[in-house]
Design a protein around this motif. Structure first.
Motif, PDB file in Angstrom:
ATOM      1  N   ARG A  76       0.832  -1.215   0.000  1.00 47.24           N
ATOM      2  CA  ARG A  76       0.000   0.000   0.000  1.00 47.24           C
ATOM      3  C   ARG A  76       0.858   1.252   0.000  1.00 47.24           C
ATOM      4  N   LYS A  77       1.941   1.235   0.769  1.00 50.38           N
ATOM      5  CA  LYS A  77       2.841   2.397   0.781  1.00 50.38           C
ATOM      6  C   LYS A  77       3.458   2.618  -0.600  1.00 50.38           C
ATOM      7  N   ASP A  87       2.141   1.631  -3.466  1.00 54.66           N
ATOM      8  CA  ASP A  87       1.056   2.070  -4.346  1.00 54.66           C
ATOM      9  C   ASP A  87       0.764   3.559  -4.154  1.00 54.66           C
ATOM     10  N   GLU A  88       0.731   4.001  -2.898  1.00 55.23           N
ATOM     11  CA  GLU A  88       0.482   5.414  -2.617  1.00 55.23           C
ATOM     12  C   GLU A  88       1.591   6.289  -3.196  1.00 55.23           C
ATOM     13  N   LEU A 144       1.106   6.420  -6.920  1.00 57.09           N
ATOM     14  CA  LEU A 144      -0.018   7.299  -7.251  1.00 57.09           C
ATOM     15  C   LEU A 144       0.398   8.767  -7.160  1.00 57.09           C
ATOM     16  N   ARG A 145       1.146   9.108  -6.109  1.00 56.05           N
ATOM     17  CA  ARG A 145       1.633  10.494  -5.981  1.00 56.05           C
ATOM     18  C   ARG A 145       2.534  10.858  -7.154  1.00 56.05           C
ATOM     19  N   SER A 182      -2.441  -2.394  -7.985  1.00 58.45           N
ATOM     20  CA  SER A 182      -1.045  -2.493  -7.576  1.00 58.45           C
ATOM     21  C   SER A 182      -0.163  -2.874  -8.763  1.00 58.45           C
TER      22      SER A 182
END
Length: 176
Positions: free
Chosen positions: A75-76, A78-79, A82-83, A154
């Motif tokens: 998740r980190k 992926d975030e 995304l950023r 992901s």
């Protein structure tokens, strides 16, 4: 070091259960298999394995912990990806006139990377990024589980992030 026969017995007895625990948490067959392997490597390398009173409980707890760590790391990542995609899109919208070629290159690379993704992964990514649907909304629309949507997002973000990062590195001014 652990006795090889004991290790083999524990592996054969508990692998399936640990795999199910990991797969339920992670949602990816490959990542679940890798996580179970990590559990058994950790056990093999544990010099105090004889002190473990409830081996099955110990192994299940280790599988759950490693699975949760995997999910948090994913998740980190992926975030962060995304950023990076958002930053590149913002840069595109506000690009300086002296760099239009670079922006076109980035957009072309992103389009090529996106089009190289499998159809379902591509569709899920576009529903999220272009239509703004949440993972739950995508799952409902496509009759999938939220974990499946997370897996495809992901995958898409990883591929796009790697492609865009490679391009940014290639475009960076090199000091000579």
């Amino acid at each position: 070091m652990m006795d090889e026969a004991l290790f083999r017995e524990l592996y054969e007895r508990h692998w399936s259960k640990l795999y199910n625990v990991c797969h339920y948490t992670i949602g990816s067959r490959e990542a679940a298999e890798d996580t179970v392997t990590e559990v058994f490597i950790s056990l093999w390398n544990n010099p105090r394995y004889r002190d473990i009173e409830h081996m099955e409980h110990y192994l299940v707890r280790a599988a759950k912990n490693l699975s949760l760590k995997y999910v948090v790391r994913r998740r980190k990542m992926d975030e962060a990806l995304l950023r990076m995609v958002d930053t590149l899109q913002d840069h595109h919208r506000h690009s300086l006139p002296e760099r239009p070629l670079a922006v076109k290159e980035i957009n072309a690379l992103a389009s090529a990377a996106l089009s190289a993704l499998p159809g379902k992964t591509q569709e899920i990514f576009l529903l999220n990024r272009e239509e703004g649907l949440t993972y739950q909304q995508i799952a409902d629309r496509m009759n999938l589980s939220v974990k499946t949507v997370e897996y495809h997002m992901s995958k898409a973000l990883r591929v796009l992030g790697q492609s865009l990062l490679a391009t940014l590195i290639a475009m960076a001014p090199h000091s000579s």
